[in-house]
Write a protein that holds these residues in place. Structure first.
Motif, PDB file in Angstrom:
ATOM      1  N   ALA A 104      34.334  33.928  48.293  1.00  0.00           N
ATOM      2  CA  ALA A 104      34.267  35.443  48.113  1.00  0.00           C
ATOM      3  C   ALA A 104      35.625  35.778  47.200  1.00  0.00           C
ATOM      4  O   ALA A 104      36.670  35.300  47.403  1.00  0.00           O
ATOM      5  N   MET A 105      35.217  36.584  46.255  1.00  0.00           N
ATOM      6  CA  MET A 105      36.514  36.691  45.040  1.00  0.00           C
ATOM      7  C   MET A 105      35.854  38.128  44.302  1.00  0.00           C
ATOM      8  O   MET A 105      34.881  38.361  43.784  1.00  0.00           O
ATOM      9  N   PRO A 106      36.822  38.964  44.169  1.00  0.00           N
ATOM     10  CA  PRO A 106      36.561  40.224  43.402  1.00  0.00           C
ATOM     11  C   PRO A 106      36.540  39.894  41.825  1.00  0.00           C
ATOM     12  O   PRO A 106      37.034  38.798  41.553  1.00  0.00           O
ATOM     13  N   VAL A 107      35.470  40.603  41.129  1.00  0.00           N
ATOM     14  CA  VAL A 107      35.618  40.515  39.739  1.00  0.00           C
ATOM     15  C   VAL A 107      35.231  41.742  39.108  1.00  0.00           C
ATOM     16  O   VAL A 107      34.632  42.625  39.676  1.00  0.00           O
ATOM     17  N   LYS A 108      35.759  41.748  37.862  1.00  0.00           N
ATOM     18  CA  LYS A 108      35.496  43.025  37.123  1.00  0.00           C
ATOM     19  C   LYS A 108      34.099  42.995  36.294  1.00  0.00           C
ATOM     20  O   LYS A 108      33.993  41.819  35.366  1.00  0.00           O
ATOM     21  N   VAL A 109      33.460  43.921  36.504  1.00  0.00           N
ATOM     22  CA  VAL A 109      32.094  43.756  35.697  1.00  0.00           C
ATOM     23  C   VAL A 109      31.680  45.178  34.800  1.00  0.00           C
ATOM     24  O   VAL A 109      32.346  46.111  35.207  1.00  0.00           O
ATOM     25  N   GLY A 110      30.677  45.186  34.196  1.00  0.00           N
ATOM     26  CA  GLY A 110      30.262  46.344  33.473  1.00  0.00           C
ATOM     27  C   GLY A 110      30.535  46.476  32.177  1.00  0.00           C
ATOM     28  O   GLY A 110      30.255  45.682  31.494  1.00  0.00           O
ATOM     29  N   ARG A 111      31.189  47.663  31.829  1.00  0.00           N
ATOM     30  CA  ARG A 111      31.793  47.563  30.441  1.00  0.00           C
ATOM     31  C   ARG A 111      33.236  47.409  30.215  1.00  0.00           C
ATOM     32  O   ARG A 111      34.024  47.959  31.072  1.00  0.00           O
ATOM     33  N   ARG A 112      33.668  46.531  29.268  1.00  0.00           N
ATOM     34  CA  ARG A 112      34.959  46.351  28.821  1.00  0.00           C
ATOM     35  C   ARG A 112      35.839  47.272  28.804  1.00  0.00           C
ATOM     36  O   ARG A 112      37.015  47.376  29.305  1.00  0.00           O
ATOM     37  N   ALA A 113      35.407  48.498  28.360  1.00  0.00           N
ATOM     38  CA  ALA A 113      36.457  49.704  28.263  1.00  0.00           C
ATOM     39  C   ALA A 113      36.696  50.386  29.630  1.00  0.00           C
ATOM     40  O   ALA A 113      37.472  51.253  29.917  1.00  0.00           O
ATOM     41  N   ASP A 114      35.663  49.934  30.629  1.00  0.00           N
ATOM     42  CA  ASP A 114      35.734  50.652  31.992  1.00  0.00           C
ATOM     43  C   ASP A 114      35.342  49.716  32.931  1.00  0.00           C
ATOM     44  O   ASP A 114      34.428  50.093  33.650  1.00  0.00           O
ATOM     45  N   TRP A 115      36.109  48.835  33.266  1.00  0.00           N
ATOM     46  CA  TRP A 115      35.511  47.614  34.170  1.00  0.00           C
ATOM     47  C   TRP A 115      35.281  48.323  35.620  1.00  0.00           C
ATOM     48  O   TRP A 115      35.834  49.275  35.958  1.00  0.00           O
ATOM     49  N   ARG A 116      34.509  47.632  36.234  1.00  0.00           N
ATOM     50  CA  ARG A 116      34.288  48.237  37.509  1.00  0.00           C
ATOM     51  C   ARG A 116      34.445  46.933  38.526  1.00  0.00           C
ATOM     52  O   ARG A 116      33.981  46.032  38.208  1.00  0.00           O
ATOM     53  N   LEU A 117      35.583  47.185  39.667  1.00  0.00           N
ATOM     54  CA  LEU A 117      35.487  46.005  40.338  1.00  0.00           C
ATOM     55  C   LEU A 117      34.732  46.114  41.468  1.00  0.00           C
ATOM     56  O   LEU A 117      34.429  46.779  42.322  1.00  0.00           O
ATOM     57  N   ILE A 118      33.823  44.840  41.591  1.00  0.00           N
ATOM     58  CA  ILE A 118      32.884  44.648  42.730  1.00  0.00           C
ATOM     59  C   ILE A 118      33.629  43.398  43.745  1.00  0.00           C
ATOM     60  O   ILE A 118      34.366  42.668  43.134  1.00  0.00           O
ATOM     61  N   GLN A 119      32.966  43.137  44.560  1.00  0.00           N
ATOM     62  CA  GLN A 119      33.552  42.360  45.794  1.00  0.00           C
ATOM     63  C   GLN A 119      32.627  41.464  46.109  1.00  0.00           C
ATOM     64  O   GLN A 119      31.844  41.445  47.243  1.00  0.00           O
ATOM     65  N   PRO A 120      31.948  40.647  45.245  1.00  0.00           N
ATOM     66  CA  PRO A 120      30.679  39.639  45.568  1.00  0.00           C
ATOM     67  C   PRO A 120      31.174  38.547  46.677  1.00  0.00           C
ATOM     68  O   PRO A 120      32.344  38.098  46.759  1.00  0.00           O
ATOM     69  N   THR A 121      30.146  38.206  47.359  1.00  0.00           N
ATOM     70  CA  THR A 121      30.319  36.930  48.311  1.00  0.00           C
ATOM     71  C   THR A 121      29.288  36.157  47.979  1.00  0.00           C
ATOM     72  O   THR A 121      28.554  36.356  46.850  1.00  0.00           O
TER      73      THR A 121
END
Ligand SMILES: [Zn+2]
Length: 548
Positions: free
Chosen positions: A502-519
């Protein structure tokens, strides 16, 4: 140590995007079965574990004409249990002349590079012992850095150097040749023809004309030191010096290169300032900092860093990471000196965990780039290393069998630490952690378990699955994405070998990353970003992406 330059082309071809299904490791290369020599060298055998090194006093004479050395090492150690035998090491081509305990000549048995020394009566637990190991012979020029090499400089004068990481210090002197146990301090006496100069580790405390055409240089090393860091540099050296506060800085080069060296070695001072700021005080202040020209690329010899990078920026005059940053600094000065903190002060106890030295020293290059040229360059620089990673076998190898990890330990090691920084996701906190990590483990010999426990304890998180995936598995994790554009959502999960990865990662748009917590289980996210525009911050996290 300095790694062997790889062909960029080969790496790029192997790792061309799309050439491999993400998260599917290329065929793994099974490590060769350890040889008897590897076991003798790599195992922390009971005859090593029964004693604790205290000091070495190595006294040698080097005859450049005959390419011959002779001398003795006085080895002081404390017994940790009652026993009658210890294991030392000396390459089989060198002669054991005699081994003495006081006046008593000891019996010994040799097997390949090991020397088993037997005592006539059990040595008692907690007793302090001192033996004299006399030896002689013609040491081998071998390995990537030369082992023990009798060379000539371009003007045809003797230039004799040692660099034996990997090969083992026992290629030229008798010692307990492993990484777990270090002496507390060391003396080194080097007798050489009087026209030559020896520059070794520590402080020069004496220079004596022996009256037979030879002069002896006496060096005192006042810190613990790895065997492979002990070094001779014998040549016609010019010397100049500088100071950083009360740290002495001494520079040695061939006479013809004095002006070039003055210009290039000026990088050492701001580098040490940067490392002191980010990691802590230069670890070997009593012994000073030296930078010494040699005929091979370079090595982190403690307090006597060696340099052979052509007095030019980059690595052997090339843009090492290929992204326009490497040519701003001298790669060898920075990398080898970074080892003073990561490698010499903090040392991996077994070469299976050598990323503790090489991954961290490579990451320290990125810290240097950030300190000198800014965060943007640092991010570019570390990502430049991706082209060199192969992901064919885990970074951590089998313990105790002298198995050197692949070069991924450098590049992937640094990319992993950059990923860990992104997991922390707080620059100020990350800097605190770097300092605290160095402070906790300085002057110690540690294993990966110690590193993992430190970060888990400091962050209050279970980062073990992340460390395990990056260090104990060949493949990097892949973020699997499934887009359901009809309802504006994307499902995501990690594909990884570690079950509870499990590791958080930033996704979406570079100018406005969204932090998600995938497992490793599917989760869903509402997003307005279309599949083709949906990005993953792969420069912050070293991961693959699978878009479905
Ligand atoms: Zn290195």
């Amino acid at each position: 140590m300095r790694l062997k330059p790889l062909s960029h082309l080969i790496c790029l071809v192997l790792l061309a995007p799309g050439a491999l299904a993400p998260a599917q490791a290329p065929p793994q290369q099974a490590p060769p079965a350890p040889s008897r020599a590897d076991i003798l060298r790599g195992e922390y055998s009971s005859w090593r574990a029964n004693n604790d090194l205290l000091s070495y006093d190595l006294d040698i004479r080097v005859d450049p004409e005959k390419k011959f050395i002779s001398g003795k090492n006085t080895i002081r150690f404390k017994m940790l249990k009652d026993d009658t035998r210890i294991q030392l090491d000396l390459f089989a081509n060198l002669n054991v002349d005699k081994i003495l305990l006081g006046p008593t000549e000891l019996k010994y048995t040799r097997e390949l590079g090991a020397v088993f020394v037997d005592f006539p009566a059990p040595l008692k637990k907690n007793s302090i012992q001192s033996i004299e190991f006399h030896y002689s012979g013609s040491p081998r020029e071998t390995g990537r850095f030369g082992g023990f090499s009798f060379r000539k400089d371009p003007a045809g004068r003797h230039w004799i150097t040692t660099a034996c990481q990997g090969v083992g210090a026992s290629v030229w002197w008798p010692n307990k040749d492993q990484q777990q146990d270090e002496v507390e301090n060391m003396r080194l006496h080097v007798a050489i023809p009087s026209a030559l100069t020896d520059v070794s580790n520590g402080r020069l405390v004496g220079k004596t004309d022996l009256g037979d055409g030879y002069t002896r240089y006496d060096w005192a090393i006042s810190y613990p030191i790895n065997n492979y860091c002990v070094s001779l540099n014998i040549g016609h050296y010019e010397h100049f010096s500088d100071k950083l506060g009360d740290l002495t800085m001494d520079f040695y080069c061939l006479p013809e290169n004095l002006e070039k060296a003055r210009r290039q070695f000026a990088q050492a001072k701001p580098m040490i300032e940067a490392f002191q700021k980010y990691f802590g005080e230069y670890p070997f202040k009593r012994d000073g900092y030296k930078l010494i020209e040699v005929p091979y690329s370079g090595m982190e010899h403690q307090s006597a860093v060696t340099y052979g990078n052509h007095f030019a920026n980059g690595y052997l005059e090339r843009d090492w990471t290929g992204v326009g940053v490497s040519l701003k600094f001298d790669f060898i000065i920075i990398h080898e000196s970074a080892h003073e903190w990561f490698g010499n002060s903090i040392t991996g106890s077994d070469i299976s965990d050598m990323w503790i030295q090489e991954g961290w020293a490579t990451y320290a290059e990125c810290v240097y780039v950030e300190a000198m040229f800014g965060k943007e360059d640092a991010l570019k620089y570390v990502n430049g290393y991706k082209s060199k990673v192969r992901n064919r076998q885990p970074i951590i190898t089998t313990r105790g069998v002298n198995q050197t990890p692949s070069q991924d330990q450098y590049f992937k090691g640094a990319l992993f630490l950059n990923t860990l920084r992104s997991v922390i996701d707080n620059d100020a906190r990350w800097r605190q952690l770097l300092r605290a990590y160095y402070d906790r483990f300085k002057y110690r010999n540690i294993l990966t378990e110690d590193v993992v426990a430190f970060f888990n304890q400091q962050t209050g998180k279970n980062l073990t699955p992340i460390f395990d995936q990056y260090l104990r598995r060949a493949a990097i994790p892949a973020l699997e994405l499934r887009f359901q554009e009809s309802d504006g959502s994307v499902s995501y999960r990690w594909k990884a070998d570690i079950k509870d990865f499990a590791m958080p990662v930033k996704v979406g748009r570079r100018a406005d990353w969204r932090l998600i917590q995938p497992t490793t289980e599917w989760k869903t996210l509402k997003t307005e970003v279309k599949k083709e525009d949906f990005e993953v911050a792969t420069d912050l996290y070293y991961v693959d992406v699978i878009k479905n």
